[in-house]
Scaffold this active site. Structure first.
Site, PDB file in Angstrom:
ATOM      1  N   GLN A  27      -4.188  -1.048   9.635  1.00 38.87           N
ATOM      2  CA  GLN A  27      -4.278  -2.384   9.050  1.00 38.87           C
ATOM      3  C   GLN A  27      -4.898  -3.356  10.062  1.00 38.87           C
ATOM      4  O   GLN A  27      -4.478  -3.417  11.218  1.00 38.87           O
ATOM      5  CB  GLN A  27      -2.877  -2.869   8.621  1.00 38.87           C
ATOM      6  CG  GLN A  27      -2.874  -4.208   7.884  1.00 38.87           C
ATOM      7  CD  GLN A  27      -3.562  -4.165   6.521  1.00 38.87           C
ATOM      8  OE1 GLN A  27      -3.619  -3.125   5.867  1.00 38.87           O
ATOM      9  NE2 GLN A  27      -4.090  -5.287   6.089  1.00 38.87           N
ATOM     10  N   LYS A  70       0.834  -1.204   0.000  1.00 43.32           N
ATOM     11  CA  LYS A  70       0.000   0.000   0.000  1.00 43.32           C
ATOM     12  C   LYS A  70       0.871   1.257   0.000  1.00 43.32           C
ATOM     13  O   LYS A  70       0.603   2.214  -0.743  1.00 43.32           O
ATOM     14  CB  LYS A  70      -0.934   0.004   1.216  1.00 43.32           C
ATOM     15  CG  LYS A  70      -2.048  -1.039   1.110  1.00 43.32           C
ATOM     16  CD  LYS A  70      -2.875  -1.178   2.399  1.00 43.32           C
ATOM     17  CE  LYS A  70      -3.909  -2.292   2.242  1.00 43.32           C
ATOM     18  NZ  LYS A  70      -4.745  -2.504   3.437  1.00 43.32           N
ATOM     19  N   ASP A 110     -10.683   3.671   4.098  1.00 44.46           N
ATOM     20  CA  ASP A 110     -11.037   2.245   4.023  1.00 44.46           C
ATOM     21  C   ASP A 110     -12.557   2.059   3.955  1.00 44.46           C
ATOM     22  O   ASP A 110     -13.039   0.975   3.618  1.00 44.46           O
ATOM     23  CB  ASP A 110     -10.550   1.520   5.294  1.00 44.46           C
ATOM     24  CG  ASP A 110      -9.259   0.738   5.081  1.00 44.46           C
ATOM     25  OD1 ASP A 110      -9.044   0.238   3.962  1.00 44.46           O
ATOM     26  OD2 ASP A 110      -8.487   0.615   6.048  1.00 44.46           O
TER      27      ASP A 110
HETATM   28  N1  GUN Z   1      -7.165  -6.185   6.445  1.00 39.95           N
HETATM   29  C1  GUN Z   1      -7.584  -6.923   5.396  1.00 39.95           C
HETATM   30  N2  GUN Z   1      -8.068  -6.125   4.418  1.00 39.95           N
HETATM   31  C2  GUN Z   1      -7.947  -4.853   4.872  1.00 39.95           C
HETATM   32  C3  GUN Z   1      -8.275  -3.591   4.306  1.00 39.95           C
HETATM   33  O1  GUN Z   1      -8.782  -3.451   3.193  1.00 39.95           O
HETATM   34  N3  GUN Z   1      -7.981  -2.515   5.089  1.00 39.95           N
HETATM   35  C4  GUN Z   1      -7.434  -2.626   6.318  1.00 39.95           C
HETATM   36  N4  GUN Z   1      -7.199  -1.507   7.009  1.00 39.95           N
HETATM   37  N5  GUN Z   1      -7.132  -3.785   6.871  1.00 39.95           N
HETATM   38  C5  GUN Z   1      -7.383  -4.894   6.138  1.00 39.95           C
END
Ligand code: GUN
Length: 287
Positions: free
Chosen positions: A96, A52, A119
């Site tokens: 995350q 990311k 998100d």
């Molecule tokens: N854990 C698994 N997928 C995601 C996501 O799209 N965003 C975040 N913040 N954590 C995750």
């Protein structure tokens, strides 16, 4: 049978996003900024956040990378998020998931200002999505809709079966597929569904987000169906340099013999999740 190339679609969209970032910088003097917080060192999470952050820099955005020890308290994490809520250089905040067990993910998500929730996880954004108001759409579900469109399928009047009811994927993707502008008919299957194959055999599109390999096999599909595989499972494999290989929730071998189109793992949904995160961050910086 077509492989739906998520990497290609992601690359196309990231080119558009990078151009949008450049115009915002030159016209308004604003550089979109994303804060990425990782608590602990779960190997899968480390690899996701690294990807990311890299994508964010490549799009010309500011990536604020925050790594915290697994012992971080909930109060410390919430305080950090609140600080970032007030930071004008930061337009998006991502924590995350999963966070370590002693921290409530709800407490952390609730601390994120909805206008920086790129998100799309806060109750405010989830609620806005459900009633069709302007909001940040959750990245994986939004990327899935884009992938299905990219495969050439018009979803109007089609039957979509979603397997999995998580807050991150299953529930929101079912909501997006059934919105008026998409107009698919949706069946949501989950661990309480006695005979999932009964539904998938009737499906024009199957989105599998169960978190378990081989949840979907070729014998469960209608010929020509589109398969979107959201699973990312690490299978021990001594022949690989890292000691594992990645497989999805669909058995690619048997599904690809029956499906009309299928996303690979890796290279399907994953790159699109990151792309939609960049999309939301740019959108946040523009507001
Ligand atoms: N854990 C698994 N997928 C995601 C996501 O799209 N965003 C975040 N913040 N954590 C995750």
């Amino acid at each position: 049978m077509k492989i739906i190339d998520g990497k290609q679609l992601a690359q196309n969209l990231r080119g558009e996003i990078a151009a949008g970032v450049e115009s915002l910088k030159s016209e308004k003097g604003v550089t979109p900024g994303l804060a990425v917080i990782l608590v602990g060192d779960n190997p899968a999470s480390v690899s996701y956040v690294t990807a990311k952050e890299k994508a964010c820099r490549e799009a010309g955005m500011l990536s604020r990378e925050i790594r915290l020890p697994a012992e971080t308290t909930e109060a410390e994490l919430v305080a950090l998020v609140k600080e970032l809520n007030e930071d004008p250089a930061i337009h998006g905040i991502l924590v995350q998931l999963p966070v370590p067990k002693h921290i409530s993910d709800k407490a952390v998500i609730d601390a994120i200002a909805p206008e920086k929730d790129v998100d799309g996880f806060t109750p405010v954004n989830v609620g806005r999505m459900m009633i069709g108001e302007r909001c940040f759409l959750p990245c994986t579900p939004h990327g899935i809709i884009k992938l299905i469109e990219f495969s050439g399928m018009d979803l109007k009047g089609k039957h979509a079966v979603v397997i999995g009811r998580s807050n991150i994927v299953g529930k929101p993707v079912a909501a997006l597929l059934s919105r008026k502008e998409t107009n698919a008919t949706v069946t949501l299957c989950h661990t309480g569904t006695p005979d999932i194959a009964k539904f998938t055999r009737e499906a024009d599109v199957v989105v599998v987000a169960a978190g378990r390999p081989n949840t979907l096999t070729g014998d469960m599909l209608k010929p020509g169906a589109v398969v979107i595989d959201v699973g990312v499972n690490r299978i021990p494999d001594a022949t690989k340099p890292k000691g594992f290989r990645l497989v999805g929730d669909a058995d690619f071998e048997s599904c690809s013999k029956v499906a009309g189109a299928i996303t690979p793992v890796p290279g399907g949904v994953g790159p699109m999740t990151i792309t939609m995160l960049l999309w939301n961050t740019l959108e946040s910086a523009r507001r």
